[in-house]
Design a protein around this motif. Structure first.
Motif, mmCIF file in Angstrom:
data_model
loop_
_atom_site.group_PDB
_atom_site.id
_atom_site.type_symbol
_atom_site.label_atom_id
_atom_site.label_comp_id
_atom_site.label_asym_id
_atom_site.label_seq_id
_atom_site.Cartn_x
_atom_site.Cartn_y
_atom_site.Cartn_z
ATOM 1 N N MET A 62 0.838 -1.213 0.000
ATOM 2 C CA MET A 62 0.000 0.000 0.000
ATOM 3 C C MET A 62 0.873 1.263 0.000
ATOM 4 S SD MET A 62 -2.984 -1.069 -0.358
ATOM 5 C CE MET A 62 -3.905 0.430 -0.127
ATOM 6 N N GLU A 63 1.983 1.225 0.723
ATOM 7 C CA GLU A 63 2.872 2.386 0.748
ATOM 8 C C GLU A 63 3.488 2.622 -0.620
ATOM 9 O OE1 GLU A 63 5.578 1.492 3.927
ATOM 10 O OE2 GLU A 63 4.128 2.063 5.479
ATOM 11 N N ARG A 64 3.830 1.557 -1.341
ATOM 12 C CA ARG A 64 4.400 1.710 -2.676
ATOM 13 C C ARG A 64 3.369 2.227 -3.662
ATOM 14 N NH1 ARG A 64 6.937 -3.892 -3.936
ATOM 15 N NH2 ARG A 64 5.741 -4.518 -2.135
ATOM 16 N N LEU A 65 2.115 1.900 -3.453
ATOM 17 C CA LEU A 65 1.065 2.318 -4.363
ATOM 18 C C LEU A 65 0.652 3.783 -4.162
ATOM 19 C CD1 LEU A 65 -1.216 -0.848 -4.375
ATOM 20 C CD2 LEU A 65 0.281 -0.049 -6.220
ATOM 21 N N GLU A 66 0.978 4.349 -3.044
ATOM 22 C CA GLU A 66 0.550 5.729 -2.740
ATOM 23 C C GLU A 66 1.281 6.737 -3.579
ATOM 24 O OE1 GLU A 66 1.019 6.222 1.470
ATOM 25 O OE2 GLU A 66 -0.864 5.219 1.877
#
Length: 66
Positions: A62-66
């Protein structure tokens, strides 16, 4: 290791009533209950550990997708 188990009268009677129709000793019923308890706790611990690992993976994603 040997161990003594002290039960109050009500529990001892309930255990006896459980064991007799099954054709098992009170000792066997208690051993089965202990085994079931240990297995259940082991499964729950495995699920908790797996959930923690998956939460970390998902958080990183999720952090990479932000």
């Amino acid at each position: 290791m040997a161990m003594n188990l002290r039960l109050d009268g009500e529990r001892a009677e309930a255990l006896k009533k459980q064991a007799e129709p099954e054709g098992r000793s009170m000792h066997a019923v208690v051993l089965r209950a202990v085994d079931d308890h240990l297995a259940r706790n082991a499964r729950e611990a495995m699920v908790r550990e797996t959930a923690k690992k998956e939460a970390v993976k998902r958080r990183e994603l999720m952090e990479r997708l932000e």
